[in-house]
Design a protein around this motif. Structure first.
Motif, PDB file in Angstrom:
ATOM      1  N   ALA A 239       0.812  -1.222   0.000  1.00 47.93           N
ATOM      2  CA  ALA A 239       0.000   0.000   0.000  1.00 47.93           C
ATOM      3  C   ALA A 239       0.843   1.270   0.000  1.00 47.93           C
ATOM      4  O   ALA A 239       0.326   2.365   0.154  1.00 47.93           O
ATOM      5  CB  ALA A 239      -0.918  -0.005   1.233  1.00 47.93           C
ATOM      6  N   THR A 240       2.160   1.118  -0.131  1.00 45.99           N
ATOM      7  CA  THR A 240       3.038   2.293  -0.014  1.00 45.99           C
ATOM      8  C   THR A 240       3.254   2.960  -1.363  1.00 45.99           C
ATOM      9  O   THR A 240       3.549   2.292  -2.347  1.00 45.99           O
ATOM     10  CB  THR A 240       4.395   1.871   0.581  1.00 45.99           C
ATOM     11  OG1 THR A 240       4.160   1.245   1.825  1.00 45.99           O
ATOM     12  CG2 THR A 240       5.301   3.077   0.781  1.00 45.99           C
ATOM     13  N   HIS A 241       3.118   4.281  -1.345  1.00 44.80           N
ATOM     14  CA  HIS A 241       3.373   5.070  -2.545  1.00 44.80           C
ATOM     15  C   HIS A 241       4.848   5.508  -2.474  1.00 44.80           C
ATOM     16  O   HIS A 241       5.191   6.525  -1.883  1.00 44.80           O
ATOM     17  CB  HIS A 241       2.431   6.279  -2.525  1.00 44.80           C
ATOM     18  CG  HIS A 241       2.520   7.134  -3.746  1.00 44.80           C
ATOM     19  ND1 HIS A 241       3.337   6.862  -4.812  1.00 44.80           N
ATOM     20  CD2 HIS A 241       1.870   8.287  -4.068  1.00 44.80           C
ATOM     21  CE1 HIS A 241       3.216   7.808  -5.726  1.00 44.80           C
ATOM     22  NE2 HIS A 241       2.313   8.680  -5.295  1.00 44.80           N
ATOM     23  N   TRP A 242       5.726   4.678  -3.080  1.00 44.34           N
ATOM     24  CA  TRP A 242       7.176   4.862  -2.868  1.00 44.34           C
ATOM     25  C   TRP A 242       7.701   6.168  -3.461  1.00 44.34           C
ATOM     26  O   TRP A 242       8.645   6.744  -2.920  1.00 44.34           O
ATOM     27  CB  TRP A 242       7.960   3.670  -3.415  1.00 44.34           C
ATOM     28  CG  TRP A 242       7.726   2.438  -2.573  1.00 44.34           C
ATOM     29  CD1 TRP A 242       6.997   1.345  -2.895  1.00 44.34           C
ATOM     30  CD2 TRP A 242       8.220   2.223  -1.240  1.00 44.34           C
ATOM     31  NE1 TRP A 242       6.978   0.443  -1.856  1.00 44.34           N
ATOM     32  CE2 TRP A 242       7.729   0.956  -0.813  1.00 44.34           C
ATOM     33  CE3 TRP A 242       8.983   2.963  -0.347  1.00 44.34           C
ATOM     34  CZ2 TRP A 242       8.005   0.431   0.440  1.00 44.34           C
ATOM     35  CZ3 TRP A 242       9.266   2.426   0.908  1.00 44.34           C
ATOM     36  CH2 TRP A 242       8.771   1.178   1.285  1.00 44.34           C
ATOM     37  N   ALA A 243       7.112   6.627  -4.545  1.00 43.74           N
ATOM     38  CA  ALA A 243       7.581   7.886  -5.144  1.00 43.74           C
ATOM     39  C   ALA A 243       7.369   9.038  -4.173  1.00 43.74           C
ATOM     40  O   ALA A 243       8.234   9.911  -4.019  1.00 43.74           O
ATOM     41  CB  ALA A 243       6.842   8.152  -6.446  1.00 43.74           C
ATOM     42  N   ALA A 244       6.197   9.014  -3.478  1.00 44.35           N
ATOM     43  CA  ALA A 244       5.927  10.079  -2.506  1.00 44.35           C
ATOM     44  C   ALA A 244       6.899   9.987  -1.328  1.00 44.35           C
ATOM     45  O   ALA A 244       7.351  11.014  -0.804  1.00 44.35           O
ATOM     46  CB  ALA A 244       4.486   9.976  -2.016  1.00 44.35           C
ATOM     47  N   VAL A 245       7.219   8.737  -0.913  1.00 47.43           N
ATOM     48  CA  VAL A 245       8.199   8.556   0.176  1.00 47.43           C
ATOM     49  C   VAL A 245       9.530   9.174  -0.242  1.00 47.43           C
ATOM     50  O   VAL A 245      10.159   9.929   0.519  1.00 47.43           O
ATOM     51  CB  VAL A 245       8.385   7.053   0.497  1.00 47.43           C
ATOM     52  CG1 VAL A 245       9.523   6.841   1.479  1.00 47.43           C
ATOM     53  CG2 VAL A 245       7.094   6.468   1.064  1.00 47.43           C
TER      54      VAL A 245
END
Lengths: 273, 359
Positions: A239-245
């Motif tokens: 569920a992680t939005h890696w680009a935003a991280v």
């Protein structure tokens, strides 16, 4: 030890004798490592009780918030866990470092470094790196406890390996700059405390519950981006939005570079007047 | 005002003395604005300015250094003597690049330190009055870190650390943090940090404060060893008269930001050689009913039961005979007759401060 002659002031014949050779300057990285090692060793003498306080404070806040926030994945639970974890970084790197530099400056302790041929950046970066390192155990313990309390997935905890140094750089740079720029030691302490309180209130509470002006304040606080990066991973890897991280971490890094550069300038100004 | 009391200073400087000068200071002025002076009075490292600061909280700025001229020669143990507030610490802070002068010049070993204050750290090892940067480090790590920051590589820093801890007999304390040491031990540990990474000039601001006689001896032995082996020049700040008389080659006496005398301790004491100091301590009140005692009263500087008199030798002998021979003797607790010290020189030259220490 090599000895380097000073170039620009060589005397001609019949004048005063040539200037004496100057001892070499200490180079950036070796002196940064020496300052870092010395600062880390201070933990054994003076810092361990404060690190416990930082951790217990964050765990206490999570236990308190558990009474009003439901366990399980949700914006509120993520905010509480991520905010409390990054609060440990803010407590040590921002608050304690501001106090340390404020005290060093007020007591004349900076003279020791200022009369050694050491680059200002190595004193500021070495000390900031040591304070960021102090936060590692407390942040990990707080994050793991929070995941257990709020039934969140601990699979993303590894992202703290990036969050701690980057948020640590941003907050310790800010702390060092506040400590060195404050005209008085008491004001340095006050600013450090205020910074930590802001990190607490704006980090732990979910952003969607805040009025618009408070949200703007949240957006300019560097710790917010560390909190956001960590909070995004708490729902599990799927569920992680890696680009935003990555974007959040980039903001932390950029603020870190700027605030450490500011702190280095502040150190120069404070050391010689 | 620059009072020159020695013969060398009155003669035009020869090429030899110019070559021999390690440090030349001319017309050095440093003024604190009142707002900064107030701040400075809170800083222990600048507490030397406090006396003048409080006296002048009106709008006038405070001249902590007011036209200082100095010549320090190679290999010399040169002292700056004066009470708190005389401007000693302000002067050494300018020499070490920590403060910028408002006017004047400082040349050290051929380098212009007003134009290039950063060079001071590469020529001078400085022992300030504060140790807060080192307090939470162990003695060994404080010395080793300072050596690293003075540009030594890791192996050389460790070797220098071991040598200096051994030299000052600090081995047994090497694993203890400075803040857990006594005042004198901590001062000795800070002195050790000033010795690692040899420099041609040592600037020591009251290095022996709080030390016992053994530690003091260790300090002066270490200083002498460096002067003999490397021709190290030492600039010592002190308000301790006894120390100034016993260890210094030459001394500049400072008062209210000015040099009021500069010569060898013996030559300065010769200025008041025809006087002696008589201290009388009474058991209770002085017996002013005795005419001889009453006659001394206007000449005495009274501090509680102690009277201090500075008298010509024959007058002092007569006074001693009067107070020890007649009815005054019953009221006398103690008396001492002493040749003049640098404190007497300081007062004879018009020094207005108090606070010189005899210990």
């Amino acid at each position: 030890m090599t000895v380097v002659a000073a170039g620009p002031e060589q005397a001609g014949p019949g004048q005063a004798p040539a200037p004496a050779p100057l001892a070499p300057r200490a180079r950036l990285w070796p002196s940064l490592a020496a300052v870092y090692r010395a600062q880390l060793s201070r933990a054994r003498v003076a810092r361990i009780p404060l690190l416990f306080v930082a951790t217990f404070q964050s765990i206490g806040i999570m236990i308190m918030m558990r009474g009003v926030v439901h366990a399980g994945d949700g914006e509120a639970a993520r905010s509480v866990v991520a905010g409390s974890s990054v609060l440990v970084v803010a407590f040590v790197a921002l608050n304690l470092l501001a106090q340390y530099f404020g005290q060093l400056r007020a007591s004349g302790g900076l003279d020791h470094y200022a009369t050694l041929p050491v680059p200002p950046a190595s004193v500021v970066l070495g000390t900031a790196a040591a304070y960021a390192s102090f936060t590692v155990p407390g942040t990990l313990v707080t994050a793991a406890t929070g995941c257990a309390l709020f039934h969140l997935t601990p699979a993303g905890l590894w992202v703290l390996i990036l969050v701690i140094p980057l948020a640590g750089a941003a907050l310790s740079g800010l702390g060092a700059a506040l400590g060195l720029l404050a005209p008085r030691q008491e004001i340095a302490t006050l600013l450090g405390q205020l910074g930590m309180s802001a990190a607490l209130l704006l980090g732990v509470l979910p952003a969607s519950h805040m009025p618009e002006p408070i949200r703007w304040a949240r957006d300019v606080l560097p710790s917010t981006y560390g909190v956001e990066a960590f909070a995004r991973t708490l729902g599990g890897p799927g569920a992680t939005h890696w680009a935003a991280v990555a974007a959040d971490l980039c903001v932390c890094g950029a603020v870190g570079v700027l605030s450490l550069a500011l702190a280095t300038r502040a150190y120069r100004r404070a050391a010689c007047r | 005002m620059f009072v020159s009391t020695g013969t060398e200073e009155t003669a035009a400087p020869t090429a030899a003395t110019a070559r021999d000068a390690v440090c030349t200071v001319r017309g050095l002025v440093r003024t604190y604005a009142v707002s900064r002076a107030r701040r400075a009075s809170r800083r222990p490292s600048l507490r030397g300015t406090r006396g003048t600061v409080e006296a002048g909280l009106a709008a006038t700025p405070i001249r902590a250094n007011d036209g200082i001229d100095l010549d320090v020669r190679r290999g010399e143990l040169f002292g700056l003597l004066g009470p708190n507030g005389a401007g000693k610490t302000t002067l050494v802070r300018q020499l070490t690049g920590l403060l910028r002068p408002d006017a004047g010049s400082i040349h050290l070993l051929g380098h212009d330190l007003v134009r290039h204050p950063d060079r001071a750290a590469r020529l001078i090892a400085y022992l300030g009055q504060e140790s807060t940067a080192l307090d939470e480090l162990t003695v060994a790590l404080a010395v080793e870190t300072t050596a690293r920051l003075r540009g030594l590589d890791a192996a050389a820093a460790r070797t220098a650390r071991d040598a200096v801890l051994d030299e000052l007999d600090l081995g047994a304390l090497s694993g203890r943090p400075l803040k857990r040491l006594s005042g004198g031990q901590r001062r000795l540990a800070c002195f050790a940090t000033a010795l690692v990474g040899e420099r041609p000039v040592l600037v020591l601001d009251e290095p022996t404060t709080g030390m016992d006689p053994v530690a003091r001896r260790a300090v002066w032995t270490a200083v002498d060893r460096r002067r003999t082996a490397h021709g190290t020049t030492v600039l010592l700040v002190t308000h301790n008269v006894i120390e100034a008389e016993t260890v210094l080659d030459r001394v500049a006496v400072l008062d209210q930001g000015r040099v009021i005398a500069c010569d060898t301790p013996a030559a300065l004491r010769a200025l008041v050689a025809d006087e002696v100091r008589l201290d009388l301590v009474w058991r209770q009140d002085a017996p002013l009913g005795v005419p001889a005692v009453a006659a001394l009263r206007p000449l005495a500087e009274v501090s509680g039961r102690r009277w201090t008199l500075r008298l010509p030798q024959d007058r002092a002998r007569a006074a001693v005979a009067d107070v020890t021979g007649g009815p005054a003797f019953a009221a006398l607790d103690d008396f001492t007759l002493a040749v003049p010290s640098l404190e007497d020189v300081y007062l004879a030259l018009g020094g207005r401060g108090t606070g010189l220490v005899k210990a």
